[in-house]
Design an enzyme around this catalytic site. Structure first.
Site, PDB file in Angstrom:
ATOM      1  N   ARG A  66       0.850  -1.189   0.000  1.00 57.45           N
ATOM      2  CA  ARG A  66       0.000   0.000   0.000  1.00 57.45           C
ATOM      3  C   ARG A  66       0.893   1.250   0.000  1.00 57.45           C
ATOM      4  O   ARG A  66       0.602   2.243  -0.643  1.00 57.45           O
ATOM      5  CB  ARG A  66      -0.949   0.019   1.209  1.00 57.45           C
ATOM      6  CG  ARG A  66      -1.700   1.334   1.316  1.00 57.45           C
ATOM      7  CD  ARG A  66      -2.943   1.349   2.200  1.00 57.45           C
ATOM      8  NE  ARG A  66      -2.960   0.419   3.290  1.00 57.45           N
ATOM      9  CZ  ARG A  66      -2.237   0.535   4.412  1.00 57.45           C
ATOM     10  NH1 ARG A  66      -1.442   1.565   4.613  1.00 57.45           N
ATOM     11  NH2 ARG A  66      -2.301  -0.395   5.351  1.00 57.45           N
ATOM     12  N   TYR A  80     -16.717  17.331 -15.441  1.00 58.71           N
ATOM     13  CA  TYR A  80     -16.958  15.891 -15.598  1.00 58.71           C
ATOM     14  C   TYR A  80     -17.997  15.454 -14.547  1.00 58.71           C
ATOM     15  O   TYR A  80     -17.880  15.793 -13.363  1.00 58.71           O
ATOM     16  CB  TYR A  80     -15.636  15.144 -15.400  1.00 58.71           C
ATOM     17  CG  TYR A  80     -15.796  13.656 -15.349  1.00 58.71           C
ATOM     18  CD1 TYR A  80     -16.133  12.932 -16.488  1.00 58.71           C
ATOM     19  CD2 TYR A  80     -15.627  12.952 -14.165  1.00 58.71           C
ATOM     20  CE1 TYR A  80     -16.298  11.560 -16.442  1.00 58.71           C
ATOM     21  CE2 TYR A  80     -15.779  11.581 -14.110  1.00 58.71           C
ATOM     22  CZ  TYR A  80     -16.112  10.889 -15.253  1.00 58.71           C
ATOM     23  OH  TYR A  80     -16.271   9.529 -15.201  1.00 58.71           O
ATOM     24  N   ASP A 133      -7.451  19.190 -13.756  1.00 55.18           N
ATOM     25  CA  ASP A 133      -7.762  17.867 -14.308  1.00 55.18           C
ATOM     26  C   ASP A 133      -7.319  17.906 -15.771  1.00 55.18           C
ATOM     27  O   ASP A 133      -7.949  18.553 -16.602  1.00 55.18           O
ATOM     28  CB  ASP A 133      -9.269  17.604 -14.173  1.00 55.18           C
ATOM     29  CG  ASP A 133      -9.675  16.235 -14.719  1.00 55.18           C
ATOM     30  OD1 ASP A 133      -8.919  15.656 -15.523  1.00 55.18           O
ATOM     31  OD2 ASP A 133     -10.771  15.763 -14.357  1.00 55.18           O
ATOM     32  N   LYS A 191      -7.859   7.111 -19.415  1.00 54.41           N
ATOM     33  CA  LYS A 191      -8.164   7.663 -20.734  1.00 54.41           C
ATOM     34  C   LYS A 191      -6.893   7.699 -21.597  1.00 54.41           C
ATOM     35  O   LYS A 191      -6.380   6.660 -21.938  1.00 54.41           O
ATOM     36  CB  LYS A 191      -8.814   9.035 -20.573  1.00 54.41           C
ATOM     37  CG  LYS A 191      -9.855   9.109 -19.427  1.00 54.41           C
ATOM     38  CD  LYS A 191     -11.104   8.294 -19.693  1.00 54.41           C
ATOM     39  CE  LYS A 191     -12.032   8.165 -18.481  1.00 54.41           C
ATOM     40  NZ  LYS A 191     -12.423   9.374 -17.806  1.00 54.41           N
TER      41      LYS A 191
HETATM   42  C1  PLP Z   1     -13.006   9.757 -16.551  1.00 51.58           C
HETATM   43  C2  PLP Z   1     -12.721  11.072 -15.964  1.00 51.58           C
HETATM   44  C3  PLP Z   1     -12.546  11.239 -14.590  1.00 51.58           C
HETATM   45  C4  PLP Z   1     -12.702  10.092 -13.607  1.00 51.58           C
HETATM   46  O1  PLP Z   1     -11.702   9.140 -13.757  1.00 51.58           O
HETATM   47  P1  PLP Z   1     -11.892   7.589 -13.434  1.00 51.58           P
HETATM   48  O2  PLP Z   1     -10.590   6.996 -13.817  1.00 51.58           O
HETATM   49  O3  PLP Z   1     -13.047   7.102 -14.250  1.00 51.58           O
HETATM   50  O4  PLP Z   1     -12.182   7.510 -11.975  1.00 51.58           O
HETATM   51  C5  PLP Z   1     -12.248  12.509 -14.124  1.00 51.58           C
HETATM   52  N1  PLP Z   1     -12.148  13.569 -14.964  1.00 51.58           N
HETATM   53  C6  PLP Z   1     -12.313  13.443 -16.280  1.00 51.58           C
HETATM   54  C7  PLP Z   1     -12.190  14.640 -17.151  1.00 51.58           C
HETATM   55  C8  PLP Z   1     -12.617  12.206 -16.831  1.00 51.58           C
HETATM   56  O5  PLP Z   1     -12.811  12.088 -18.149  1.00 51.58           O
END
Ligand code: PLP
Length: 383
Positions: free
Chosen positions: A50, A102, A174, A199
């Site tokens: 962890r 998001y 983000d 992504k």
């Molecule tokens: C998918 C996404 C998230 C969340 O991420 P996860 O890996 O699904 O928890 C946060 N911000 C944006 C812009 C996203 O596309």
């Protein structure tokens, strides 16, 4: 050690060294929870997975390198990474974020952390004056997402970090939609850059993982403490897959951008399409910021059909054969989505429509297939 490589080399070599045990070029998947000690406390820097794991550590070093930061942290998902950022705050603290956020981030903010005493304001972040109105002595964090999802608004990171610095407020960005290939928020003054590595970073729709990168050592210590104390880490296999994905980030992004540009222009000329949201168009309201801030315009775009409604959008999406109807984005394969009923269903309808997420909106994550096949598919589906 290699110094000061360009981005397209850093994706492959940044923070990486052959494995110390046998010289493996890719770090092995250290599928272990614990590590043998020679005497109590006598270990080689790894006690319990962890806290540290060599495969995760290799990924964390890569993440830090490609985001031009110093310290990387990998989590079980993008939302787990965000959760760790919010745990830096205390009840009574206020956060300002974009009104075109998001859906999962909005849900985490309003359905979980509001109950723990944090207060959120959602504003259009395209203009510093709008943000300034909500700043007070309790404001501790500006949460930025750019390009925004799915309206493709571009927020000027530099102007936000400049404003935040005058008030002593932390800025987190983000960077999921852009990826560090297009922009590196830490170089624009942000304190924290967050990714859903699910992504573009991992890039192959085969893993869910999140990350944070910072430059400041004290902030890194606090995040490292939360990562270990709350424990929302990712496993070694997912760390390995993400690290492998990052090695081709630059070549994938180049093709994502080229394909999205071609599709944006195709849709714009189509008689049945009312509007295409893509920051590469000169008439896009934030085109100037996009051009200055980003190296290219990314692989995402959204559009609405002329006089279209919910049914028209669904008919197009269901007629697509090469684009897969699915949540998520950033993988090698092209995906189509319906934000109002999928990714943004957790945002109330009025709030959603105010920011442009109408029922007829379709979002595309343009993959890296041959763009002629993608355009052919859109042609037959739109009719
Ligand atoms: C998918 C996404 C998230 C969340 O991420 P996860 O890996 O699904 O928890 C946060 N911000 C944006 C812009 C996203 O596309």
């Amino acid at each position: 050690m290699k110094k000061k490589l360009h981005f397209n080399s850093n994706t492959i070599h940044g923070g990486q060294e052959p494995d110390k045990a046998y010289g493996a070029v890719m770090p092995p998947i250290y599928q272990t929870s614990t590590y043998a000690q020679t005497t109590p406390g006598g270990h080689q820097g790894f006690e319990y997975s962890r806290t540290h794991n060599p495969t995760r550590q290799a990924l964390e070093k890569s993440l830090a390198s490609i985001e031009a930061g110093k310290f990387g942290f990998a989590f079980g998902s993008g939302l787990a990474a965000m959760d760790a950022v919010l745990k830096l705050l205390k009840p009574g603290d206020e956060i300002i974020s974009t009104d075109d956020l998001y859906g999962g981030s909005y849900r985490l903010f309003t359905k979980i952390f509001e109950d723990f005493g944090l207060k959120f304001h959602f504003v259009g972040m395209d203009n510093s004056q709008k943000i300034e109105k909500f700043i007070n002595s309790k404001t501790k964090l500006l949460w930025v997402e750019t390009p925004t999802n799915p309206m493709m608004n571009i927020i000027d990171i530099k102007s936000i970090t400049t404003l935040a610095k005058t008030h002593g407020i932390m800025v987190a960005v983000d960077n999921t939609f852009a990826s560090p290939y297009l922009q590196q928020p830490l170089t624009l003054g942000a304190d924290i850059v967050m990714h859903s590595a699910t992504k573009y970073l991992a890039g192959h729709s085969d893993v869910v993982l999140g990350s944070l990168v910072v430059k400041d050592e004290e902030l890194a210590e606090r995040i490292g403490f939360i990562q270990n104390a709350s424990g929302a880490i990712c496993g070694p296999m997912d760390s390995f897959l993400t690290l492998r994905g990052i090695k081709t980030l630059h070549v994938r992004m180049q093709r994502h951008c080229e394909n999205a540009a071609a599709i944006a222009h195709f849709l714009k000329k189509h008689s049945k399409i009312e509007k295409v949201y893509w920051p590469g168009f000169e008439e896009h309201p934030n085109h100037g910021v996009a051009k200055a801030q980003m190296n290219d315009y990314g692989g995402m775009l959204s559009f609405v059909t002329r006089g279209g409604d919910y049914n028209a959008a669904v008919k197009i999406i269901e007629s697509l054969k090469l684009f897969t109807l699915a949540e998520s984005l950033g993988g090698v394969e092209s995906l189509a989505g319906h934000p109002a009923s999928m990714t943004h269903a957790s945002i109330p309808k009025e709030l959603r429509e105010k920011s442009g997420v109408v029922d007829s909106l379709i979002r595309l994550s343009v993959g890296i297939e041959d763009v002629r096949d993608l355009i052919e598919d859109l042609k037959q589906a739109i009719g």
